[in-house]
Every structure is written in C-alpha cells, then in structure tokens.
Design an enzyme around this catalytic site. Structure first.
Site, PDB file in Angstrom:
ATOM      1  N   ARG A 139       0.901  -1.215  -0.131  1.00  0.00           N
ATOM      2  CA  ARG A 139       0.025   0.069  -0.089  1.00  0.00           C
ATOM      3  C   ARG A 139       1.046   1.296  -0.011  1.00  0.00           C
ATOM      4  O   ARG A 139       2.028   1.144   0.059  1.00  0.00           O
ATOM      5  CB  ARG A 139      -0.890  -0.173   1.180  1.00  0.00           C
ATOM      6  CG  ARG A 139      -0.313   0.290   2.583  1.00  0.00           C
ATOM      7  CD  ARG A 139      -1.292   0.328   3.627  1.00  0.00           C
ATOM      8  NE  ARG A 139      -0.523   0.989   4.946  1.00  0.00           N
ATOM      9  CZ  ARG A 139      -0.845   0.724   6.151  1.00  0.00           C
ATOM     10  NH1 ARG A 139      -1.953  -0.109   6.343  1.00  0.00           N
ATOM     11  NH2 ARG A 139      -0.350   1.324   6.900  1.00  0.00           N
ATOM     12  N   VAL A 169      10.173  -7.617   7.497  1.00  0.00           N
ATOM     13  CA  VAL A 169      11.522  -7.059   7.095  1.00  0.00           C
ATOM     14  C   VAL A 169      12.429  -6.759   7.986  1.00  0.00           C
ATOM     15  O   VAL A 169      13.854  -6.773   7.846  1.00  0.00           O
ATOM     16  CB  VAL A 169      11.700  -5.809   5.970  1.00  0.00           C
ATOM     17  CG1 VAL A 169      11.029  -6.325   4.806  1.00  0.00           C
ATOM     18  CG2 VAL A 169      10.766  -4.812   6.620  1.00  0.00           C
ATOM     19  N   ASN A 187      11.353   0.363   1.623  1.00  0.00           N
ATOM     20  CA  ASN A 187      10.485   1.538   1.671  1.00  0.00           C
ATOM     21  C   ASN A 187       9.483   1.277   3.160  1.00  0.00           C
ATOM     22  O   ASN A 187       9.032   1.979   3.495  1.00  0.00           O
ATOM     23  CB  ASN A 187       9.480   1.421   0.442  1.00  0.00           C
ATOM     24  CG  ASN A 187       8.028   2.006   0.710  1.00  0.00           C
ATOM     25  OD1 ASN A 187       8.031   3.172   0.741  1.00  0.00           O
ATOM     26  ND2 ASN A 187       6.986   1.274   1.046  1.00  0.00           N
ATOM     27  N   TYR A 235      11.743   7.883  15.229  1.00  0.00           N
ATOM     28  CA  TYR A 235      11.590   7.630  13.622  1.00  0.00           C
ATOM     29  C   TYR A 235      12.515   8.580  12.919  1.00  0.00           C
ATOM     30  O   TYR A 235      13.046   7.922  12.042  1.00  0.00           O
ATOM     31  CB  TYR A 235      10.103   8.495  13.248  1.00  0.00           C
ATOM     32  CG  TYR A 235       9.787   8.414  11.852  1.00  0.00           C
ATOM     33  CD1 TYR A 235       9.307   7.205  11.349  1.00  0.00           C
ATOM     34  CD2 TYR A 235       9.745   9.550  11.195  1.00  0.00           C
ATOM     35  CE1 TYR A 235       8.903   7.181   9.862  1.00  0.00           C
ATOM     36  CE2 TYR A 235       9.098   9.721   9.824  1.00  0.00           C
ATOM     37  CZ  TYR A 235       8.991   8.425   9.162  1.00  0.00           C
ATOM     38  OH  TYR A 235       8.815   8.438   7.935  1.00  0.00           O
ATOM     39  N   ILE A 282       3.541  13.109   2.366  1.00  0.00           N
ATOM     40  CA  ILE A 282       2.920  12.300   1.203  1.00  0.00           C
ATOM     41  C   ILE A 282       1.518  11.849   1.844  1.00  0.00           C
ATOM     42  O   ILE A 282       1.623  11.174   2.916  1.00  0.00           O
ATOM     43  CB  ILE A 282       3.713  11.094   0.771  1.00  0.00           C
ATOM     44  CG1 ILE A 282       4.970  11.939   0.634  1.00  0.00           C
ATOM     45  CG2 ILE A 282       3.144  10.831  -0.409  1.00  0.00           C
ATOM     46  CD1 ILE A 282       5.151  12.709  -0.571  1.00  0.00           C
TER      47      ILE A 282
HETATM   48  P1  NAI Z   1       2.201   3.108   4.899  1.00  0.00           P
HETATM   49  O1  NAI Z   1       1.839   2.720   6.394  1.00  0.00           O
HETATM   50  O2  NAI Z   1       1.183   3.365   4.045  1.00  0.00           O
HETATM   51  O3  NAI Z   1       2.923   1.913   4.151  1.00  0.00           O
HETATM   52  C1  NAI Z   1       3.892   1.342   4.845  1.00  0.00           C
HETATM   53  C2  NAI Z   1       3.977  -0.237   4.280  1.00  0.00           C
HETATM   54  O4  NAI Z   1       5.190  -0.803   5.118  1.00  0.00           O
HETATM   55  C3  NAI Z   1       2.537  -1.121   4.859  1.00  0.00           C
HETATM   56  O5  NAI Z   1       2.063  -1.602   3.605  1.00  0.00           O
HETATM   57  C4  NAI Z   1       3.060  -1.924   5.860  1.00  0.00           C
HETATM   58  O6  NAI Z   1       2.429  -3.006   6.039  1.00  0.00           O
HETATM   59  C5  NAI Z   1       4.673  -2.138   5.501  1.00  0.00           C
HETATM   60  N1  NAI Z   1       5.348  -2.862   6.509  1.00  0.00           N
HETATM   61  C6  NAI Z   1       5.239  -2.135   7.852  1.00  0.00           C
HETATM   62  N2  NAI Z   1       6.088  -2.709   8.738  1.00  0.00           N
HETATM   63  C7  NAI Z   1       6.580  -3.753   8.037  1.00  0.00           C
HETATM   64  C8  NAI Z   1       7.466  -4.875   8.142  1.00  0.00           C
HETATM   65  N3  NAI Z   1       7.981  -5.426   9.444  1.00  0.00           N
HETATM   66  N4  NAI Z   1       7.632  -5.844   7.193  1.00  0.00           N
HETATM   67  C9  NAI Z   1       7.358  -5.597   5.860  1.00  0.00           C
HETATM   68  N5  NAI Z   1       6.494  -4.549   5.596  1.00  0.00           N
HETATM   69  C10 NAI Z   1       6.175  -3.731   6.509  1.00  0.00           C
HETATM   70  O7  NAI Z   1       3.065   4.293   4.889  1.00  0.00           O
HETATM   71  P2  NAI Z   1       3.840   5.229   3.634  1.00  0.00           P
HETATM   72  O8  NAI Z   1       3.215   6.527   3.905  1.00  0.00           O
HETATM   73  O9  NAI Z   1       3.575   4.687   2.360  1.00  0.00           O
HETATM   74  O10 NAI Z   1       5.444   5.207   4.002  1.00  0.00           O
HETATM   75  C11 NAI Z   1       6.398   4.369   3.377  1.00  0.00           C
HETATM   76  C12 NAI Z   1       7.743   4.833   3.817  1.00  0.00           C
HETATM   77  O11 NAI Z   1       7.761   6.226   3.285  1.00  0.00           O
HETATM   78  C13 NAI Z   1       8.075   4.574   5.123  1.00  0.00           C
HETATM   79  O12 NAI Z   1       9.270   4.069   5.182  1.00  0.00           O
HETATM   80  C14 NAI Z   1       7.644   5.764   5.395  1.00  0.00           C
HETATM   81  O13 NAI Z   1       8.412   6.241   6.803  1.00  0.00           O
HETATM   82  C15 NAI Z   1       8.218   6.762   4.236  1.00  0.00           C
HETATM   83  N6  NAI Z   1       7.803   8.192   4.520  1.00  0.00           N
HETATM   84  C16 NAI Z   1       6.404   8.442   4.464  1.00  0.00           C
HETATM   85  C17 NAI Z   1       6.022   9.888   4.626  1.00  0.00           C
HETATM   86  C18 NAI Z   1       4.581  10.361   4.328  1.00  0.00           C
HETATM   87  O14 NAI Z   1       4.386  11.465   4.441  1.00  0.00           O
HETATM   88  N7  NAI Z   1       3.591   9.186   3.946  1.00  0.00           N
HETATM   89  C19 NAI Z   1       7.089  10.944   4.419  1.00  0.00           C
HETATM   90  C20 NAI Z   1       8.440  10.441   4.622  1.00  0.00           C
HETATM   91  C21 NAI Z   1       8.695   9.123   4.660  1.00  0.00           C
END
Ligand code: NAI
Length: 241
Positions: free
Chosen positions: A13, A59, A85, A149, A182
């Site tokens: 997602r 992961v 990611n 974080y 985002i």
């Molecule tokens: P999200 O919460 O929608 O997606 C994160 C995904 O990582 C989910 O599918 C989740 O199940 C998976 N995940 C979590 N723990 C896991 C594990 N132990 N093993 C495997 N998969 C795991 O978050 P989003 O916004 O898509 O974030 C993606 C990346 O971008 C993250 O690293 C986040 O820190 C980074 N990010 C997001 C920002 C935002 O504004 N949304 C801003 C800056 C960085």
C-alpha cells in the site's frame, strides 16, 4: 526497466504500492515484501504484462528476509534493484516514549534496511544493481514527537552513504529519497490543524502524492540515474530545502 527485477518492501500500500506499480508500468518485474496482504497489488501489476510475486515477509527479521530474497533470485533468475520502503511510526514526545517504541521503530525502519540490503547485495555483486532507501524529511530536519522515527531515518542516510562507498566499484549504486508530507495511511492520522500548518509551509502549496515519490525512485533505479550514488533526494514540495 525491461527484464529487470526489483524488490519493493512495504509495497502492499501507500508509497511502496505506487513505486511497485510505476516500475511495472515501465516494464520491470516486481517482488513485494510486506506483512499485510499484497496479493491484489501483485495481480494489478501482472495486468501490466510483467512478472510479479508477493512475499509475506517481516523485513525486520534477517533470516526471513534472506530466505525470501533467495527465492526471488530463484524464481526470477536475477535481482537488479531493491527499494527499502517499509516503515512505521509510533509518534510520542520523548518523555512518553517507551523503550519498546524506540526498539520497534529502529528495528522495522533501520535494521530492515540492513537486513534487506545485506541479503540482496550478495546477488547484486555478480550483476551490479541499484538500491533506493526511503528516508524522510524527519531524518534530515528532526521533528517533534518523532525522535525514534527521525533517528531511524537519519540512520538510513548514513547507511546509504556507507554502502554507496563500499560497493560503488562493484557497479552497485545506493541512494536515498527523503519524502516530505505524502498522502497515505501513515499521514491519515495527523490532525487537521497540523496538516493545515504544514500545507502553509509548503512552497508548492499541495501535499505530496505517492506517485511523486515513485517517479524519483524510477529515475534513480533506471539508467537516467546511472551516475548518481550516495545521494539524498528531497521530495517535499520545498518544505525543506
Ligand atoms: P504506509 O503505512 O501506508 O505503508 C507502509 C507499508 O510498510 C505498509 O504496507 C506496511 O504493511 C509495511 N510494513 C510495515 N512494517 C513492515 C514490516 N515489518 N515488514 C514488511 N512490511 C512492513 O506508509 P507510507 O506513507 O506509504 O510510507 C512508506 C515509507 O515512506 C515509509 O518508510 C515511511 O517512513 C516513508 N515516508 C512517508 C512519508 C509520508 O508522508 N507518508 C514521509 C516520509 C517518509
């Protein structure tokens, strides 16, 4: 991206899903590692005429990651790119932050990058490759309520630069992307007042979309990024510059 194989962690997602879909759009084959169900995303990706496979993988666990990475190489025949990611938040002021909050975020956000990179790089040594680590604006600027974080995301930047130096001569490029705000489930929980303040501080006057990040990841893994390594690219609408 044709004939390439890319692992996208957290690809079920949000930003990871957008990255997986956009790389597939460009002809790349995709393996998704996630703890939530990613079968629908993989089916949608296959409709684009490429190969895709979902792996239920935490992961943060090295042995599990190693097994899955080896299966990717066995199934697809090679591994060209890795996009680290997957990430979580457990936001709290430091005085309320429990030891478990610290340990969990560091393990899922930072140790996972070590796990996946170590497991993947053994295969990339033969062929060269490209690794993109998703950091954050919080890792560059710091943020109230995000000490764990921000530390994990700043750690990713140090890791990125070290591995870029270690494996540059083996044809492996390693870069980081630092997104700002985002629109995903991760940011859904932020209250309206904070969102409004953030919006006002963004010069481009819009919140980011997952595809804004996916486009930059594509640039970095593709031949367009072939002379870039050890770099951190901000994708934040100018919120931090
Ligand atoms: P999200 O919460 O929608 O997606 C994160 C995904 O990582 C989910 O599918 C989740 O199940 C998976 N995940 C979590 N723990 C896991 C594990 N132990 N093993 C495997 N998969 C795991 O978050 P989003 O916004 O898509 O974030 C993606 C990346 O971008 C993250 O690293 C986040 O820190 C980074 N990010 C997001 C920002 C935002 O504004 N949304 C801003 C800056 C960085």
């Amino acid at each position: 991206m044709k004939d390439t194989v890319t692992i996208v962690t957290g690809g079920a997602r949000g930003i990871g899903e957008a990255i997986a879909k956009f790389l597939a759009e460009k002809g790349g084959n995709i393996a998704i590692f996630d703890i939530i169900d990613g079968y629908d995303v993989v089916e949608a990706i296959k409709q684009k005429g490429v190969e895709a496979k979902f792996y239920k993988v935490d992961v943060s666990e090295y042995k599990v990651v190693e097994g899955a990475v080896d299966d990717v190489v066995k199934t697809f025949g090679r591994l060209n790119n890795l996009v680290n990611n997957a990430g979580i938040t457990t936001d709290k002021l430091l005085i309320r932050m429990k030891e478990e909050d610290w340990d969990r975020v560091i393990k899922v956000n930072l140790k996972s990058v070590f796990n996946c990179t170590k497991a993947a790089i053994r295969h990339m040594l033969k062929t060269g490759g490209s690794i993109v680590n998703i950091s954050s604006i919080a890792g560059v600027m710091g943020n109230i309520g995000q000490a764990n974080y921000a530390a994990s995301k700043a750690g990713i930047i140090g890791f990125t630069k070290s591995i870029a130096r270690e494996y540059g001569e083996r044809g492996i490029r390693v870069n980081a992307v630092a997104p700002g705000f985002i629109k995903t489930q991760m940011t859904d929980t932020i209250d309206e007042k904070t969102k409004e303040e953030m919006f006002r501080a963004i010069p481009l006057k819009r919140l980011g979309e997952p595809m804004d990040v996916a486009h930059v990841v594509y640039f970095l893994v593709s031949e367009y990024g072939s002379y870039i390594t050890g770099e951190v690219i901000n994708v934040n609408g100018g919120l931090y510059m």
